[in-house]
Enzyme design. Structure first.
Site, PDB file in Angstrom:
ATOM      1  N   ASP A 165     -68.500  68.619   1.196  1.00 52.23           N
ATOM      2  CA  ASP A 165     -67.144  68.347   1.662  1.00 52.23           C
ATOM      3  C   ASP A 165     -66.192  69.496   1.306  1.00 52.23           C
ATOM      4  OD1 ASP A 165     -65.483  66.131   2.816  1.00 52.23           O
ATOM      5  OD2 ASP A 165     -64.442  66.242   0.898  1.00 52.23           O
ATOM      6  N   GLU A 191     -84.053  75.560  -6.825  1.00 56.44           N
ATOM      7  CA  GLU A 191     -85.018  75.050  -7.806  1.00 56.44           C
ATOM      8  C   GLU A 191     -86.032  74.122  -7.130  1.00 56.44           C
ATOM      9  OE1 GLU A 191     -82.611  73.029 -10.733  1.00 56.44           O
ATOM     10  OE2 GLU A 191     -81.416  74.836 -11.150  1.00 56.44           O
TER      11      GLU A 191
HETATM   12  O1  TEU Z   1     -62.380  66.380   5.545  1.00 62.43           O
HETATM   13  C1  TEU Z   1     -61.632  67.499   5.206  1.00 62.43           C
HETATM   14  C2  TEU Z   1     -60.531  67.799   6.088  1.00 62.43           C
HETATM   15  O2  TEU Z   1     -60.091  68.919   6.060  1.00 62.43           O
HETATM   16  C3  TEU Z   1     -59.972  66.692   6.929  1.00 62.43           C
HETATM   17  O3  TEU Z   1     -58.934  66.140   6.224  1.00 62.43           O
HETATM   18  C4  TEU Z   1     -59.525  67.190   8.236  1.00 62.43           C
HETATM   19  O4  TEU Z   1     -58.557  68.196   8.055  1.00 62.43           O
HETATM   20  C5  TEU Z   1     -58.866  66.098   9.030  1.00 62.43           C
HETATM   21  O5  TEU Z   1     -59.610  64.926   8.938  1.00 62.43           O
HETATM   22  C6  TEU Z   1     -58.785  66.512  10.470  1.00 62.43           C
HETATM   23  O6  TEU Z   1     -58.324  65.433  11.217  1.00 62.43           O
HETATM   24  C7  TEU Z   1     -63.268  65.889   4.610  1.00 62.43           C
HETATM   25  C8  TEU Z   1     -63.874  64.605   5.116  1.00 62.43           C
HETATM   26  O7  TEU Z   1     -64.607  64.889   6.277  1.00 62.43           O
HETATM   27  C9  TEU Z   1     -62.787  63.619   5.338  1.00 62.43           C
HETATM   28  O8  TEU Z   1     -63.274  62.426   5.889  1.00 62.43           O
HETATM   29  C10 TEU Z   1     -62.133  63.355   4.001  1.00 62.43           C
HETATM   30  O9  TEU Z   1     -61.015  62.511   4.186  1.00 62.43           O
HETATM   31  C11 TEU Z   1     -61.672  64.644   3.319  1.00 62.43           C
HETATM   32  O10 TEU Z   1     -62.657  65.646   3.357  1.00 62.43           O
HETATM   33  C12 TEU Z   1     -61.379  64.397   1.863  1.00 62.43           C
HETATM   34  O11 TEU Z   1     -62.556  64.223   1.155  1.00 62.43           O
END
Ligand code: TEU
Length: 511
Positions: free
Chosen positions: A200, A240
């Site tokens: 993420d 690893e």
């Molecule tokens: O998404 C990261 C992210 O940058 C999102 O917030 C994106 O900008 C936005 O949804 C666009 O519409 C990740 C995950 O995919 C998301 O579901 C999470 O909310 C976020 O990280 C936080 O962990």
């Protein structure tokens, strides 16, 4: 040359809350997923990527992790997870899981300890700073979900950083103990047999909030030098083990910076490309994006294509329902690893969510509507997803688009996806060994040639609203054969001076 599994893979994203519910509580779970693995086998995908199933207060539906080494009771338990891995592997399907290293939940015991006092040994596991005079936060950074990226903690008199919700405090990777603890959670799952991780918000790793910087810096979208060092350590853990893969969600809208996580070969194997995902449905635009990636993807970089995930409007809504199959051909016809999102194979549009049913912090509910497995007229309002009340309403089109309905129809989107994935497996030219050459095919049509040995394929997609005659030199004089068309009624006749209906895409075998 040997190509690792992930260079040719089609990876299917499962959003566990919305895939299949085994116990009638209206929320999907791991046992439900196990019960539907045969759908994935029939579709022919190589791997699943599971969005988070960890214990979580669900402020961000699991992207707020309260324990990195367990399963939330809502989704099952570790024994069910082990069974899932075994059942998937028995079908030749690999398992990739989500991993959220930038932030945890504020309910994580690490954060509970960290906020308990300035002297706690885990204080430095999160990013704490003094405020500026006048009760102002350390700097003016704003969170992705809106509002300040800092929350004041009155008992300890300091502010903590959160790039997302205030319930998602950022972890401090500069602290060696935190870094070791996080890397240990990777080994926990690798030892259980997972084949890789989707990581993420990679671009936020290693953000350095000192000294206070103006907001303009934040808008840069970060990909901090320290972030690359962290990713190298993550890669080191995967090395690893045999044959594991790391795909990053690198949300930078600049393909050169995206590629910087791939080229050296000691960071990510793959990275989701949001420049591509966000590109308009236009042949010149798509061509430019694909060509640019090819230009910057030197060294170890490998392409990854993706048009849907749990955060973005679905293709059938974004580009229009008539374009879902052509978009599938774009996704799977390009050289590289392809990621798809659950329901994309059904051509699902975004669901209409009545205002009272909205639950997501960032309004992403329409793309997270539960899978319609069966028509509501047969299975009731849960559409085969649940026997209870689904946590979000299913799509309005469930009656027509349900998996069981499409399975029996050779003209369905599901049938098209299944044929296309099979073709991609069958034809070397569509695999990693197949070269790719984009053609100068005008403003209406995106066309490219894939070639391996003496197998030559032309893929052409009419992205315009008009019928076009695609008179490409590549087609030659001898009759060519249409192997697949988005129009299931098209005869596989002579493809010379190929006529393409609006939104039609074809795979042609070249003489
Ligand atoms: O998404 C990261 C992210 O940058 C999102 O917030 C994106 O900008 C936005 O949804 C666009 O519409 C990740 C995950 O995919 C998301 O579901 C999470 O909310 C976020 O990280 C936080 O962990």
């Amino acid at each position: 040359m040997d190509f690792p599994w992930w260079t040719r893979a089609v990876i299917y994203q499962v959003y566990p809350r919305s895939f299949a519910d085994s116990d009638g509580d209206g929320v999907g779970d791991l046992a439900g997923l196990i019960g539907r693995l045969d759908h994935l086998s029939a579709l022919g995908v190589d791997a699943v990527w599971l969005s988070p199933f960890y214990p979580s207060p669900m402020v961000d539906f699991g992207y707020d992790v309260a324990d990195y080494t367990d399963v939330d009771p809502l989704f099952g338990d570790l024994a069910t997870f082990d069974r899932l891995v075994a059942e998937a592997h028995a079908r030749g399907i690999r398992v990739v899981i989500d991993w959220v290293p930038n932030h945890s939940s504020d309910r994580h015991e690490w954060f509970q300890a960290s906020r308990s006092s300035r002297d706690d040994p885990k204080r430095d596991w999160y990013v704490w700073r003094d405020g500026r005079p006048g009760g102002l936060p350390p700097n003016d950074w704003v969170s992705t979900f809106g509002g300040r990226a800092w929350t004041f903690d009155p008992p300890s008199g300091q502010w903590y950083l959160h790039v997302f919700a205030s319930a998602q405090p950022d972890l401090n990777w500069a602290n060696p103990h935190l870094a070791e603890a996080m890397l240990g959670t990777l080994r926990f799952w690798l030892d259980r047999g997972v084949d890789g991780f989707r990581i993420d918000v990679v671009q936020e790793l290693g953000s350095i909030p000192d000294p206070p910087s103006p907001q303009a810096d934040w808008a840069r979208g970060q990909d901090w030098p320290e972030g690359h060092a962290i990713v190298r350590r993550i890669r080191g853990v995967l090395e690893e083990y045999d044959d594991r893969m790391a795909v990053g969600e690198v949300y930078v809208l600049d393909q050169e910076r995206l590629a910087s996580f791939l080229v050296t070969g000691d960071e990510l194997h793959l990275a989701h490309n949001f420049v591509f995902l966000r590109a308009a449905w236009s042949a010149p635009r798509m061509r430019a994006v694909i060509e640019e990636f090819a230009r910057v993807a030197t060294g170890a970089a490998w392409p990854t294509w993706c048009l849907e995930n749990h955060d973005h409007s679905r293709v059938a809504t974004r580009y229009g329902p008539g374009r879902a199959r052509a978009a599938a051909l774009l996704l799977l016809g390009l050289r590289g690893c392809a990621f798809m999102f659950q329901g994309q194979e059904l051509g699902l549009p975004d669901a209409e969510i009545p205002p009272g049913a909205v639950v997501d912090i960032d309004g992403r509910d329409p793309v997270r509507a539960p899978m319609p497995w069966e028509p509501p007229s047969v299975a009731g309002p849960g559409a085969g997803f649940t026997t209870g009340t689904p946590w979000l309403p299913v799509v309005q089109e469930a009656e027509r688009l349900a998996a069981s309905v499409q399975r029996g129809d050779p003209g369905s989107d599901l049938a098209f996806w299944t044929r296309l994935i099979a073709l991609r497996r069958e034809l070397a030219a569509l695999g990693p060994e197949g070269s790719e050459r984009l053609l100068d095919s005008g403003d209406a049509v995106l066309a490219w040639v894939r070639e391996a040995g003496d197998e030559r394929l032309l893929i052409a997609i009419n992205m315009s609203a008009e019928r076009v005659l695609c008179d490409l030199a590549e087609l030659g004089e001898a009759p060519a054969h249409v192997l697949l068309s988005t129009d299931s009624g098209r005869p596989d006749d002579d493809a010379r001076a190929l006529g393409l209906a609006p939104d039609e895409g074809v795979v042609v075998r070249l003489p």
